[in-house]
Design an enzyme around this catalytic site. Sequence first.
Site, PDB file in Angstrom:
ATOM      1  N   CYS A   1      -4.295  -1.613  -1.891  1.00 44.87           N
ATOM      2  CA  CYS A   1      -4.480  -0.182  -2.118  1.00 44.87           C
ATOM      3  C   CYS A   1      -5.488  -0.053  -3.248  1.00 44.87           C
ATOM      4  O   CYS A   1      -5.288  -0.612  -4.335  1.00 44.87           O
ATOM      5  CB  CYS A   1      -3.141   0.433  -2.521  1.00 44.87           C
ATOM      6  SG  CYS A   1      -3.259   2.130  -3.075  1.00 44.87           S
TER       7      CYS A   1
ATOM      8  N   ASP B   1       0.872  -1.181   0.000  1.00 43.00           N
ATOM      9  CA  ASP B   1       0.000   0.000   0.000  1.00 43.00           C
ATOM     10  C   ASP B   1       0.908   1.229   0.000  1.00 43.00           C
ATOM     11  O   ASP B   1       2.127   1.122   0.161  1.00 43.00           O
ATOM     12  CB  ASP B   1      -0.895   0.000   1.252  1.00 43.00           C
ATOM     13  CG  ASP B   1      -1.801   1.228   1.332  1.00 43.00           C
ATOM     14  OD1 ASP B   1      -2.413   1.577   0.310  1.00 43.00           O
ATOM     15  OD2 ASP B   1      -1.882   1.862   2.402  1.00 43.00           O
ATOM     16  N   SER B   2       0.277   2.404  -0.117  1.00 44.92           N
ATOM     17  CA  SER B   2       1.040   3.655  -0.054  1.00 44.92           C
ATOM     18  C   SER B   2       1.542   3.931   1.364  1.00 44.92           C
ATOM     19  O   SER B   2       2.430   4.753   1.549  1.00 44.92           O
ATOM     20  CB  SER B   2       0.156   4.809  -0.509  1.00 44.92           C
ATOM     21  OG  SER B   2      -0.975   4.912   0.338  1.00 44.92           O
TER      22      SER B   2
ATOM     23  N   CYS C   1     -11.047   2.814   0.167  1.00 51.67           N
ATOM     24  CA  CYS C   1      -9.640   3.156   0.373  1.00 51.67           C
ATOM     25  C   CYS C   1      -9.238   2.380   1.618  1.00 51.67           C
ATOM     26  O   CYS C   1      -9.978   2.377   2.611  1.00 51.67           O
ATOM     27  CB  CYS C   1      -9.477   4.652   0.591  1.00 51.67           C
ATOM     28  SG  CYS C   1      -7.817   5.123   1.144  1.00 51.67           S
ATOM     29  N   THR C   2      -8.100   1.717   1.556  1.00 53.50           N
ATOM     30  CA  THR C   2      -7.748   0.816   2.665  1.00 53.50           C
ATOM     31  C   THR C   2      -7.427   1.562   3.965  1.00 53.50           C
ATOM     32  O   THR C   2      -7.320   0.940   5.014  1.00 53.50           O
ATOM     33  CB  THR C   2      -6.571  -0.104   2.268  1.00 53.50           C
ATOM     34  OG1 THR C   2      -5.495   0.695   1.767  1.00 53.50           O
ATOM     35  CG2 THR C   2      -7.009  -1.097   1.212  1.00 53.50           C
ATOM     36  N   HIS C   3      -7.271   2.872   3.883  1.00 50.29           N
ATOM     37  CA  HIS C   3      -7.091   3.648   5.118  1.00 50.29           C
ATOM     38  C   HIS C   3      -8.427   3.816   5.877  1.00 50.29           C
ATOM     39  O   HIS C   3      -8.437   4.029   7.079  1.00 50.29           O
ATOM     40  CB  HIS C   3      -6.553   5.045   4.808  1.00 50.29           C
ATOM     41  CG  HIS C   3      -5.092   5.093   4.481  1.00 50.29           C
ATOM     42  ND1 HIS C   3      -4.565   4.582   3.319  1.00 50.29           N
ATOM     43  CD2 HIS C   3      -4.042   5.612   5.178  1.00 50.29           C
ATOM     44  CE1 HIS C   3      -3.251   4.795   3.304  1.00 50.29           C
ATOM     45  NE2 HIS C   3      -2.908   5.419   4.421  1.00 50.29           N
TER      46      HIS C   3
ATOM     47  N   GLU D   1      -2.870   8.700   8.465  1.00 49.98           N
ATOM     48  CA  GLU D   1      -1.408   8.520   8.576  1.00 49.98           C
ATOM     49  C   GLU D   1      -0.878   9.264   9.810  1.00 49.98           C
ATOM     50  O   GLU D   1       0.085   8.857  10.420  1.00 49.98           O
ATOM     51  CB  GLU D   1      -0.699   9.040   7.311  1.00 49.98           C
ATOM     52  CG  GLU D   1      -0.945   8.201   6.066  1.00 49.98           C
ATOM     53  CD  GLU D   1      -0.077   6.939   5.962  1.00 49.98           C
ATOM     54  OE1 GLU D   1       1.050   6.937   6.471  1.00 49.98           O
ATOM     55  OE2 GLU D   1      -0.559   5.948   5.364  1.00 49.98           O
TER      56      GLU D   1
HETATM   57  N1  DGL Z   1      -4.824   3.328   0.927  1.00 44.85           N
HETATM   58  C1  DGL Z   1      -4.766   3.612  -0.470  1.00 44.85           C
HETATM   59  C2  DGL Z   1      -6.046   3.311  -1.184  1.00 44.85           C
HETATM   60  O1  DGL Z   1      -6.680   2.354  -0.811  1.00 44.85           O
HETATM   61  C3  DGL Z   1      -4.040   4.842  -0.898  1.00 44.85           C
HETATM   62  C4  DGL Z   1      -4.373   6.108  -0.232  1.00 44.85           C
HETATM   63  C5  DGL Z   1      -3.452   7.193  -0.699  1.00 44.85           C
HETATM   64  O2  DGL Z   1      -2.234   6.999  -0.610  1.00 44.85           O
HETATM   65  O3  DGL Z   1      -3.920   8.230  -1.192  1.00 44.85           O
HETATM   66  O4  DGL Z   1      -6.432   3.972  -2.120  1.00 44.85           O
END
Ligand code: DGL
Length: 278
Positions: free
Chosen positions: A80, A17-18, A191-193, A159
């Site tokens: 991600c 992931d990022s 979004c995984t966040h 983050e």
């Molecule tokens: N967590 C990632 C996603 O699912 C990336 C979020 C990001 O870096 O902008 O899209």
Amino acid sequence: MNQPFENKRYAPIGVFDSGVGGLTVAREIMRQLPTERIIYFGDTARVPYGSKSKETIIRYSRQIIHFLESKGVKAIVVACNTASAFALEVIRPEMKMPIIGVVKPGAKVAAEITENGRIGVIGTEGTIGSQIYTEMIHRHNPQAEVLGKACPLFVPLVEEGWLKDPVTIEVAKRYLSSFQESDIDTLILGCTHYPLLRSMIQGIMGEQVNLVNPAYETAQGLKRLLGQHQLANDGRESMEPMYQFYVSDAAEKFKNFANSILPCEIEEARLIHIEEQL
Ligand code: DGL
């Protein structure tokens, strides 16, 4: 180093992931596939991905996959949504090993569980702009109405670890107000966040809206994929550590965050220079 093919089933799974968001997927893999080893890479030097171009995300994804391949992984999980939306289908034909993203599994479950056919999706600018969720949902439920909303401030807030902060609540209320009067009964955390903000989002949306976290279905999909390729680990003891973590920056911060959300204690996150890959 790549391991010989016959030992591949004991090789780890590469997850990336990022930043910390993909840990929500790694956490689910740990729960559902407890015999599988994981090598996780968080691109903390280049987060966020959500505001970057498709070409950049494809380049980053290739570099990371190259790094994970050099660690001898047997399969890749693109944890991600942005990379799944922009890079997965471009990269899949280049790969010898199985690769799975998070968008398809999440879209499928949302299309199946909606009762009124009205589905909301929240994600990065890249994911929402790509329309990939709409396309995937329509494959399963062509009549569904899909409403997307980009929430770019969520990633830096997560983050930063501001998971319950009043500022984050205020930002969430503002973004989610766009679903007021939309009558959606299902909302994809695209979004995984975002699963890290799940209870806050549920509180704002109300209990009548089902939240879909694609991590659960992704882990299920991974299980099927490993089975199809005879790559599932039968649980043989390994000398190697179960879980290893690599990042491109801020290793200590990542480690502390990971320890606050994972079911296991991680001792270190190793720093690597990802730009040197390819
Ligand atoms: N967590 C990632 C996603 O699912 C990336 C979020 C990001 O870096 O902008 O899209």
